[in-house]
Design a protein around this motif. Structure first.
Motif, PDB file in Angstrom:
ATOM      1  N   PRO A  77       0.877  -1.198   0.031  1.00  0.00           N
ATOM      2  CA  PRO A  77       0.129   0.055  -0.054  1.00  0.00           C
ATOM      3  C   PRO A  77       0.923   1.205   0.163  1.00  0.00           C
ATOM      4  O   PRO A  77       1.939   1.134   0.342  1.00  0.00           O
ATOM      5  CB  PRO A  77      -0.764  -0.043   1.346  1.00  0.00           C
ATOM      6  N   CYS A  78       0.336   2.446  -0.491  1.00  0.00           N
ATOM      7  CA  CYS A  78       1.016   3.577  -0.393  1.00  0.00           C
ATOM      8  C   CYS A  78       1.493   3.902   0.884  1.00  0.00           C
ATOM      9  O   CYS A  78       0.831   3.529   2.013  1.00  0.00           O
ATOM     10  CB  CYS A  78       0.181   4.678  -0.766  1.00  0.00           C
ATOM     11  N   PHE A  79       2.565   4.554   1.303  1.00  0.00           N
ATOM     12  CA  PHE A  79       3.120   4.740   2.398  1.00  0.00           C
ATOM     13  C   PHE A  79       2.705   5.825   3.416  1.00  0.00           C
ATOM     14  O   PHE A  79       2.043   6.791   2.878  1.00  0.00           O
ATOM     15  CB  PHE A  79       4.655   5.088   2.472  1.00  0.00           C
ATOM     16  N   VAL A  80       2.858   5.789   4.615  1.00  0.00           N
ATOM     17  CA  VAL A  80       2.343   6.772   5.624  1.00  0.00           C
ATOM     18  C   VAL A  80       3.815   7.068   6.265  1.00  0.00           C
ATOM     19  O   VAL A  80       4.334   6.279   7.169  1.00  0.00           O
ATOM     20  CB  VAL A  80       1.509   6.107   6.582  1.00  0.00           C
ATOM     21  N   ASP A  81       4.317   8.291   6.304  1.00  0.00           N
ATOM     22  CA  ASP A  81       5.357   9.077   6.790  1.00  0.00           C
ATOM     23  C   ASP A  81       5.090   9.611   8.153  1.00  0.00           C
ATOM     24  O   ASP A  81       4.651  10.935   7.889  1.00  0.00           O
ATOM     25  CB  ASP A  81       6.073   9.862   5.930  1.00  0.00           C
ATOM     26  N   ALA A  82       5.210   9.293   9.246  1.00  0.00           N
ATOM     27  CA  ALA A  82       4.632   9.863  10.377  1.00  0.00           C
ATOM     28  C   ALA A  82       5.250  10.791  11.201  1.00  0.00           C
ATOM     29  O   ALA A  82       4.758  11.642  12.262  1.00  0.00           O
ATOM     30  CB  ALA A  82       4.324   8.639  11.498  1.00  0.00           C
ATOM     31  N   HIS A  83       6.511  11.089  10.840  1.00  0.00           N
ATOM     32  CA  HIS A  83       7.209  12.052  11.664  1.00  0.00           C
ATOM     33  C   HIS A  83       8.361  12.589  10.380  1.00  0.00           C
ATOM     34  O   HIS A  83       9.375  12.155   9.948  1.00  0.00           O
ATOM     35  CB  HIS A  83       8.380  11.319  12.396  1.00  0.00           C
ATOM     36  N   THR A  84       8.066  13.987  10.050  1.00  0.00           N
ATOM     37  CA  THR A  84       8.902  14.815   9.020  1.00  0.00           C
ATOM     38  C   THR A  84       8.919  15.871   9.576  1.00  0.00           C
ATOM     39  O   THR A  84       8.203  16.538  10.478  1.00  0.00           O
ATOM     40  CB  THR A  84       8.283  14.501   7.524  1.00  0.00           C
ATOM     41  N   HIS A  85       9.656  16.780   8.675  1.00  0.00           N
ATOM     42  CA  HIS A  85      10.012  18.358   9.006  1.00  0.00           C
ATOM     43  C   HIS A  85      10.372  18.917   7.579  1.00  0.00           C
ATOM     44  O   HIS A  85      11.174  19.445   7.225  1.00  0.00           O
ATOM     45  CB  HIS A  85      11.346  18.531   9.627  1.00  0.00           C
ATOM     46  N   LEU A  86       8.862  18.906   6.993  1.00  0.00           N
ATOM     47  CA  LEU A  86       8.798  19.760   5.841  1.00  0.00           C
ATOM     48  C   LEU A  86       9.151  21.107   5.715  1.00  0.00           C
ATOM     49  O   LEU A  86       9.613  21.627   4.656  1.00  0.00           O
ATOM     50  CB  LEU A  86       7.229  19.540   5.094  1.00  0.00           C
ATOM     51  N   ASP A  87       9.161  21.842   6.707  1.00  0.00           N
ATOM     52  CA  ASP A  87       9.381  23.421   6.940  1.00  0.00           C
ATOM     53  C   ASP A  87      10.883  23.522   6.749  1.00  0.00           C
ATOM     54  O   ASP A  87      11.532  24.450   6.394  1.00  0.00           O
ATOM     55  CB  ASP A  87       8.917  24.065   7.998  1.00  0.00           C
ATOM     56  N   LYS A  88      11.642  22.460   7.403  1.00  0.00           N
ATOM     57  CA  LYS A  88      13.101  22.392   7.351  1.00  0.00           C
ATOM     58  C   LYS A  88      13.697  22.055   6.148  1.00  0.00           C
ATOM     59  O   LYS A  88      14.841  22.224   5.759  1.00  0.00           O
ATOM     60  CB  LYS A  88      13.602  21.573   8.531  1.00  0.00           C
ATOM     61  N   GLY A  89      13.308  21.292   5.299  1.00  0.00           N
ATOM     62  CA  GLY A  89      13.447  20.351   4.271  1.00  0.00           C
ATOM     63  C   GLY A  89      14.443  21.305   3.205  1.00  0.00           C
ATOM     64  O   GLY A  89      13.944  22.452   2.763  1.00  0.00           O
ATOM     65  N   HIS A  90      15.526  20.687   2.596  1.00  0.00           N
ATOM     66  CA  HIS A  90      16.490  21.083   1.660  1.00  0.00           C
ATOM     67  C   HIS A  90      17.029  22.386   1.896  1.00  0.00           C
ATOM     68  O   HIS A  90      17.523  23.370   1.013  1.00  0.00           O
ATOM     69  CB  HIS A  90      15.351  21.200   0.392  1.00  0.00           C
ATOM     70  N   ILE A  91      17.375  22.759   3.027  1.00  0.00           N
ATOM     71  CA  ILE A  91      17.848  24.059   3.305  1.00  0.00           C
ATOM     72  C   ILE A  91      19.708  23.888   3.193  1.00  0.00           C
ATOM     73  O   ILE A  91      20.509  24.636   3.469  1.00  0.00           O
ATOM     74  CB  ILE A  91      17.836  24.815   4.527  1.00  0.00           C
ATOM     75  N   TRP A  92      19.956  22.618   3.273  1.00  0.00           N
ATOM     76  CA  TRP A  92      21.489  22.384   3.339  1.00  0.00           C
ATOM     77  C   TRP A  92      22.298  23.087   2.555  1.00  0.00           C
ATOM     78  O   TRP A  92      23.340  23.375   2.961  1.00  0.00           O
ATOM     79  CB  TRP A  92      21.796  20.863   3.104  1.00  0.00           C
ATOM     80  N   PRO A  93      21.912  23.531   1.273  1.00  0.00           N
ATOM     81  CA  PRO A  93      22.722  24.269   0.617  1.00  0.00           C
ATOM     82  C   PRO A  93      23.122  25.630   1.013  1.00  0.00           C
ATOM     83  O   PRO A  93      24.400  26.225   0.840  1.00  0.00           O
ATOM     84  CB  PRO A  93      22.224  24.397  -1.074  1.00  0.00           C
ATOM     85  N   ARG A  94      22.478  26.126   1.760  1.00  0.00           N
ATOM     86  CA  ARG A  94      22.770  27.500   2.461  1.00  0.00           C
ATOM     87  C   ARG A  94      22.679  27.398   4.055  1.00  0.00           C
ATOM     88  O   ARG A  94      23.262  28.295   4.752  1.00  0.00           O
ATOM     89  CB  ARG A  94      21.643  28.549   2.081  1.00  0.00           C
ATOM     90  N   ALA A  95      22.578  26.301   4.624  1.00  0.00           N
ATOM     91  CA  ALA A  95      22.733  26.058   5.955  1.00  0.00           C
ATOM     92  C   ALA A  95      23.338  24.634   6.486  1.00  0.00           C
ATOM     93  O   ALA A  95      22.779  23.871   7.054  1.00  0.00           O
ATOM     94  CB  ALA A  95      21.481  26.015   6.464  1.00  0.00           C
ATOM     95  N   ALA A  96      24.612  24.442   5.944  1.00  0.00           N
ATOM     96  CA  ALA A  96      25.193  22.989   6.056  1.00  0.00           C
ATOM     97  C   ALA A  96      25.565  22.915   7.527  1.00  0.00           C
ATOM     98  O   ALA A  96      25.920  23.938   8.134  1.00  0.00           O
ATOM     99  CB  ALA A  96      26.275  22.964   5.272  1.00  0.00           C
ATOM    100  N   ASN A  97      25.491  21.808   8.069  1.00  0.00           N
ATOM    101  CA  ASN A  97      26.139  21.579   9.615  1.00  0.00           C
ATOM    102  C   ASN A  97      27.591  21.421   9.422  1.00  0.00           C
ATOM    103  O   ASN A  97      27.862  20.465   8.968  1.00  0.00           O
ATOM    104  CB  ASN A  97      25.236  20.375   9.923  1.00  0.00           C
ATOM    105  N   PRO A  98      28.207  22.197  10.085  1.00  0.00           N
ATOM    106  CA  PRO A  98      29.764  22.277  10.099  1.00  0.00           C
ATOM    107  C   PRO A  98      30.340  20.920  10.546  1.00  0.00           C
ATOM    108  O   PRO A  98      31.306  20.500  10.012  1.00  0.00           O
ATOM    109  CB  PRO A  98      30.165  23.455  10.974  1.00  0.00           C
ATOM    110  N   ASP A  99      29.819  20.414  11.704  1.00  0.00           N
ATOM    111  CA  ASP A  99      30.289  19.370  12.272  1.00  0.00           C
ATOM    112  C   ASP A  99      29.435  17.940  12.190  1.00  0.00           C
ATOM    113  O   ASP A  99      29.947  16.923  12.904  1.00  0.00           O
ATOM    114  CB  ASP A  99      30.990  19.443  13.774  1.00  0.00           C
ATOM    115  N   GLY A 100      28.350  18.055  11.596  1.00  0.00           N
ATOM    116  CA  GLY A 100      27.234  16.895  11.903  1.00  0.00           C
ATOM    117  C   GLY A 100      26.619  16.719  13.191  1.00  0.00           C
ATOM    118  O   GLY A 100      26.056  15.732  13.130  1.00  0.00           O
TER     119      GLY A 100
END
Length: 443
Positions: A77-100
Motif C-alpha cells: 500500500p502507499c506509505f504513511v510517513d509519520a514524522h517529518t520536517h517539511l518546513d526545514k527540508g532542503h536548506i542544506w545548500p545554504r545552512a550546512a551543519n559544520p560538524d554533523g
C-alpha cells in the motif's frame, strides 16, 4: 511512468495477477503466508478502489477483467510517513551543519530560520518535498512545524494552504515544535493552542531534562485535553542515560487519563536514551508507555547520523530506540523519514521505502520479517488517524506501489527506482523534481 510492467488500464476494472503481497497488510483477505510473510495474490481494481484481494486465480475470477501480470512483483500500500520536517527540508545548500553534531544542527537551523524562512521560502521547499514524496509512493504525512512565536505566524498559514493544495494526493497533518522551555513561557500555550485549532494542527514540543519539564508536561497535557488536540513529542534525542522524559510523559498521560480522552494516542519520537539505560529503568519506562497507550516512532537514518558523532572517532552506538522490546509489549511502533537535506540530516528524499530498507538493516526487521512492514503503512495510519490508507483491503482506495522485486531480499537490495505508483487505480508520473529548481533560494 517509472514502470517495468505493462501499462495499467486507464479506466474501468482490471486485475493485478501474481502479486507478492505481505499478508500482514492484506486486511480481511485469507492468504497463505510463506516464510517471509508473503503470499501470491490477485488484486481486483474497479473505479479507483480495491474490489477484492485473494489467492492467485481466485479473487474476481479468471477472464472477467483485463489482467496485468506482475510476475510475483511485490505490491505494498502507499506509505504513511509519520514524522517529518517539511518546513526545514532542503536548506542544506545554504545552512550546512559544520560538524554533523546535534548542537551544530540546532545552530545552523536557527540562523537560517531567522534569516530566510519567509512564507514564500517555506512554501517552495514544502512543495518540492511533497512532490518527491508523492512520486515515491507516499499517501499521508505528519510534519512538525517549527513554532517559535514569530515563525509560527508565518509557517502555519503556509502549511494550511499546502494541505488544501495537496488534498486528494497526500493527506497532511501538522504538529507544533519548540523546546519545552519555550512551550511553558507565560501565555504561550493558550496562544499556540488557539493557532493550532485555527489551522487544524496538533500540539507538540521537544522534551529534555530541564527544570521546567515536570510542570511543562502538566501544562501541555492539560492544554491538549482542554483544546482537544493530539500530542506528538520529540523525546530524549540523546545517548545520555540520565534523560528519562519518556517515563515522565507516560506518567503524566496515565495521571490525566489520556487514553480515554478521545484525542488519539500520544506519539513520541526518537527516545534514543533508552538504548543506554539499564534494564530496570527500561522495563519501568516501557511498562508505563504500554499502560499509557503511547505510540513510538523511530527515525533510524537521522538518529544514526547525529548520535555518537565525535571528530576522528568511529561511532559505537546506533542511537535508535528499543522497538523490538516495545513491540513485544504491544506498543505501537513506527519508523519514519525525519529530516531531509537539512542540518539534522544531510541526505534523504522522503522515500519511505528507503526508510524501511535502512530500518531493516539497522533495527533488524528480518529473520523473520513478520509484520514489520506495518511500521511504515498500517500502524502510522491507525496511530495518526489517516483513514483509508496503509493496507491492501477490499473497499479501500487503490493506492498501491508496484515493484519488480519479488522477495524482501530483492526489494531491499536495490532502490526500486522503476516502481509503479498507483493512485485511485491509475499509474502516476513518478518523475522526481530536479534539485536545481531550488537554486533560486540560495542565490
Amino acid at each position: 511512468m517509472g514502470s517495468g510492467f505493462a501499462s495499467l488500464p486507464r479506466t474501468g476494472r482490471y486485475r493485478l495477477v501474481r502479486a507478492s503481497v505481505p499478508v500482514s497488510l492484506a486486511d480481511g483477505a485469507t492468504l497463505a503466508s510463506d516464510g517471509d510473510g508473503l503470499a501470491l495474490a490477485d488484486i481486483v481494481v474497479a473505479d479507483g478502489r480495491i474490489e477484492a484481494v485473494g489467492p492467485h486465480e481466485v479473487a474476481g475470477g479468471p477472464g472477467d477483467a483485463p489482467e496485468v501480470d506482475l510476475d510475483r512483483g511485490m505490491v505494498l500500500p502507499c506509505f504513511v510517513d509519520a514524522h517529518t520536517h517539511l518546513d526545514k527540508g532542503h536548506i542544506w545548500p545554504r545552512a550546512a551543519n559544520p560538524d554533523g553534531t546535534f548542537p551544530g544542527a540546532l545552530a545552523a537551523v536557527g540562523a537560517d530560520r531567522e534569516a530566510n524562512w519567509s512564507a514564500a521560502d517555506v512554501a517552495a521547499r514544502m512543495d518540492f518535498s511533497l512532490r518527491c514524496a508523492f512520486a515515491h509512493g507516499t499517501a499521508a504525512i505528519r510534519t512538525h512545524i517549527d513554532s517559535l512565536p514569530a515563525q509560527a505566524a508565518i509557517s502555519w498559514p503556509v502549511f494550511d494552504a499546502m494541505r488544501a493544495a495537496w488534498g486528494g494526493r497526500i493527506a497532511l497533518q501538522g504538529s507544533s515544535l519548540c523546546g519545552i522551555d519555550v512551550a511553558v513561557e507565560a501565555g504561550y500555550l493558550p496562544a499556540m493552542a488557539g493557532l493550532l485549532k485555527r489551522h487544524g494542527g496538533g500540539l507538540g514540543c521537544v522534551t529534555y531534562m530541564s527544570p521546567n519539564l515536570p510542570g511543562g508536561l502538566e501544562a501541555i497535557v492539560r492544554t491538549a485535553l482542554d483544546a482537544g488536540l493530539p500530542l506528538d513529542f520529540h523525546v530524549d534525542e540523546t545517548l545520555d542515560a540520565g534523560a528519562y522524559s519518556l517515563r515522565l510523559i507516560a506518567e503524566a498521560a496515565i495521571r490525566h487519563g489520556w487514553s480515554g480522552a478521545g484525542n488519539g494516542p500520544i506519539v513520541v519520537g526518537h527516545c534514543c536514551s533508552l538504548s543506554t539505560q539499564d534494564a530496570a529503568e527500561v522495563d519501568r519506562t516501557l511498562d508505563l508507555v504500554a499502560e499509557a497507550g503511547i505510540a513510538v516512532v523511530s527515525l533510524p537514518m537521522c538518529n544514526m547520523y547525529l548520535q555518537d558523532r565525535n571528530p576522528g572517532r568511529t561511532p559505537r552506538r546506533r542511537g535508535v530506540t528499543l522497538l523490538h522490546e516495545m513491540k513485544a509489549r504491544g506498543i505501537a511502533v513506527m519508523v519514519s523519514s525525519d529530516n531531509t537535506r537539512d542540518p539534522f540530516y544531510a541526505y534523504g528524499d522522503l522515500d519511505v521505502l528507503e526508510v524501511y530498507r535502512e530500518a531493516t538493516r539497522i533495527l533488524h526487521f528480518d529473520h523473520p520479517v513478520g509484520d514489520w512492514p506495518r511500521s511504515v503503512t498500517a500502524t502510522p495510519a491507525a496511530v495518526c488517524g489517516f483513514d483509508g490508507v496503509g493496507s491492501i483491503r477490499a473497499g479501500a482506495p487503490a493506492d498501491l506501489v508496484l515493484f519488480r522485486g519479488r522477495t524482501w531480499t530483492e526489494l531491499l537490495s536495490r532502490p526500486q527506482s522503476d516502481r509503479t505508483v498507483v493512485r485511485a487505480g491509475l499509474a502516476i508520473d513518478t518523475t522526481l523534481p530536479d534539485h536545481r529548481e531550488l537554486d533560486p533560494l540560495w542565490s
